[in-house]
Design an enzyme around this catalytic site. Sequence first.
Site, PDB file in Angstrom:
ATOM      1  N   ASP A 197     -17.595   8.539   3.107  1.00  0.00           N
ATOM      2  CA  ASP A 197     -16.656   8.114   3.832  1.00  0.00           C
ATOM      3  C   ASP A 197     -17.046   6.623   3.445  1.00  0.00           C
ATOM      4  O   ASP A 197     -17.990   5.946   3.930  1.00  0.00           O
ATOM      5  CB  ASP A 197     -16.804   8.108   5.459  1.00  0.00           C
ATOM      6  CG  ASP A 197     -15.752   7.375   6.139  1.00  0.00           C
ATOM      7  OD1 ASP A 197     -15.531   6.106   5.891  1.00  0.00           O
ATOM      8  OD2 ASP A 197     -15.184   7.964   7.070  1.00  0.00           O
ATOM      9  N   HIS A 198     -16.254   6.024   2.691  1.00  0.00           N
ATOM     10  CA  HIS A 198     -16.552   4.519   2.005  1.00  0.00           C
ATOM     11  C   HIS A 198     -16.889   3.632   3.015  1.00  0.00           C
ATOM     12  O   HIS A 198     -17.243   2.469   2.614  1.00  0.00           O
ATOM     13  CB  HIS A 198     -15.685   4.288   0.842  1.00  0.00           C
ATOM     14  CG  HIS A 198     -14.338   3.750   1.404  1.00  0.00           C
ATOM     15  ND1 HIS A 198     -13.169   4.296   1.753  1.00  0.00           N
ATOM     16  CD2 HIS A 198     -13.883   2.375   1.331  1.00  0.00           C
ATOM     17  CE1 HIS A 198     -12.238   3.549   1.862  1.00  0.00           C
ATOM     18  NE2 HIS A 198     -12.627   2.325   1.954  1.00  0.00           N
ATOM     19  N   HIS A 260     -12.386   7.045   8.825  1.00  0.00           N
ATOM     20  CA  HIS A 260     -12.807   5.670   8.963  1.00  0.00           C
ATOM     21  C   HIS A 260     -12.775   5.204  10.365  1.00  0.00           C
ATOM     22  O   HIS A 260     -13.701   4.509  10.787  1.00  0.00           O
ATOM     23  CB  HIS A 260     -12.017   4.953   8.144  1.00  0.00           C
ATOM     24  CG  HIS A 260     -11.760   5.168   6.658  1.00  0.00           C
ATOM     25  ND1 HIS A 260     -12.822   5.703   5.970  1.00  0.00           N
ATOM     26  CD2 HIS A 260     -10.733   5.224   5.799  1.00  0.00           C
ATOM     27  CE1 HIS A 260     -12.592   6.140   4.767  1.00  0.00           C
ATOM     28  NE2 HIS A 260     -11.140   5.567   4.614  1.00  0.00           N
TER      29      HIS A 260
HETATM   30  C1  BG6 Z   1      -8.787   5.259   1.936  1.00  0.00           C
HETATM   31  C2  BG6 Z   1      -7.334   5.676   2.421  1.00  0.00           C
HETATM   32  O1  BG6 Z   1      -9.643   6.257   2.391  1.00  0.00           O
HETATM   33  O2  BG6 Z   1      -8.997   4.037   2.704  1.00  0.00           O
HETATM   34  C3  BG6 Z   1      -6.273   4.778   1.864  1.00  0.00           C
HETATM   35  O3  BG6 Z   1      -7.010   6.980   1.735  1.00  0.00           O
HETATM   36  C4  BG6 Z   1      -6.645   3.206   2.609  1.00  0.00           C
HETATM   37  O4  BG6 Z   1      -4.958   5.193   2.278  1.00  0.00           O
HETATM   38  C5  BG6 Z   1      -8.105   3.162   2.021  1.00  0.00           C
HETATM   39  O5  BG6 Z   1      -5.672   2.467   2.126  1.00  0.00           O
HETATM   40  C6  BG6 Z   1      -8.347   1.716   2.806  1.00  0.00           C
HETATM   41  O6  BG6 Z   1      -9.678   1.335   2.474  1.00  0.00           O
HETATM   42  P1  BG6 Z   1     -10.154  -0.292   2.803  1.00  0.00           P
HETATM   43  O7  BG6 Z   1     -11.741  -0.295   2.255  1.00  0.00           O
HETATM   44  O8  BG6 Z   1      -9.144  -0.855   1.656  1.00  0.00           O
HETATM   45  O9  BG6 Z   1     -10.013  -0.622   3.983  1.00  0.00           O
END
Ligand code: BG6
Length: 508
Positions: A197-198, A260
């Site tokens: 989960d980045h 997230h």
């Molecule tokens: C990803 C989703 O996991 O996270 C995308 O698949 C989304 O739809 C993105 O745009 C948002 O990540 P960040 O780091 O730009 O907030």
Amino acid sequence: MNNEYIETIKSGMSKSVPPEPCIVVIFGVTGDLTHRELIPSLYALRCRNLLPKQFAIIGFARRDWSDDFFRTEMKNIMKKVNECGEKEWELFAKNLFYVRGDFNDDASTSYSDLRRRIKEVQSKLNIPDNVLFHLSTPPENYSAIIERLGRASLSKSESGWRRVIIEKPFGHDEKSARKLDDDIHKVFEEEQIFRVDHYLGKETVQNMLVFRFANPGFEPIWNRNYIENIQITVAEDLGIGTRGNFYESTGILRDMVQNHMLQLFCMAALEPPVNYDISLRSETKKVLDSVCRIDVEKDVVLGQYGSGIVKDERVVSYRVEKNVAANSTTPTFAAFKLTIDNWRWAGVPFYLRTGKRLKRKLTEVTIQFKPTPHLMFPGYKKDRLNRNVLTFRLQPNEGIIYTFMAKQPGAELKLQPVNLNFQYDTAFGISETPSAYQWLLFDAMKGDQTLFPRADWIYKAWSIIDAVIKKWEAEPWTELPNYTAGSWGPNEADKLISSGGCSWNVKD
Ligand code: BG6
């Protein structure tokens, strides 16, 4: 800020010890994630001296690319972000290799080509038998790839380690997530598995833990006695771009909320873990275990964007985006009220909202404190003005802001909210915070699972969201589209929070 202090912070990162020599194999290397995140992040680690000297990347995908073509493609994308110069890039790029293969091939064809290539590269570059597989393909390929890795004897090594990174979404509901995890466990042991989960790799998300547990000032008041509500906003101005196919079957609930949003919610609500290590994962799981049942009718608002103006440009409605059905009911916005049934949080509402094509890109967690019990200043009522707010600005303009009341200069006693403002860039002398993927790849190469969700957390998160998805898919309960691109979402999301006597902290 003195220079010595800034230098100490900067060098802190480069003093970390690089992982053991290894090969990273990227499945689906021709895809968007490799271009946007994986190669730039691995190269950024190289520029910070955080990659082992003996290191290589093998890309695996269907397209008919050669090693040289792969290198040129990657060079093109790196032009914009080449942090440490042409020479360093050339050294990095000569250790990029490509294997053409089909994810569903029999283990004896593409996968034996891969095994052969791994051996060749290991002996050429003197790399021990350590391999990290990164699955960055469409999720429907995960089980097949894992099964082939097992059959091709690529999942174990007598003399080194094997690890696998799985991108989200991990399943599309609780049942499929359990099935996927069973498939993975037929081939890999738990300590080899890294579910991404980045958001957990973001500096600013980790800093929520540091703020809460490395400073004694706020933790004693981090509870229902002092906190009125907590709000989490993850707003994006972008639409779904070219991902129509993916988004139609995913929607905001599976794409953002199940992972997230619920991770951020756990970071705000968790009890102090014993150590900054995998014990963190037990605490985040306990938060989800204590979430009260959601009354979907009352506690959830979903929406889909219509056309509108975002950043001065006219944009089309979701239903007109490429590969989206003209009568699609896929939600692109979600707002939730969650409550937690435990000693610390009983009665405190957590308001979460996220959406595509909102007014601007912004990720914030705000802690709204209760008003002062008695206000002695004449003419002031205990209204919202005198409530303190702590804001974790996760992106952009990363920082932490504490809003409190101060006396306006002058003869009269007038109160005004002012900000104490910590900004990452000025405090740490950096123009950009390192990307989440850098740290996640670094940790996976080191075998550290702290920032990777455990399977039981993922199941629980699905079980919370599945009920909402099921109800919506059976019968969407509102006319769509129900918000204009460039707004903050449907009006119902404002009503959701105002019914609890609050309002969203971010409104413009
Ligand atoms: C990803 C989703 O996991 O996270 C995308 O698949 C989304 O739809 C993105 O745009 C948002 O990540 P960040 O780091 O730009 O907030």
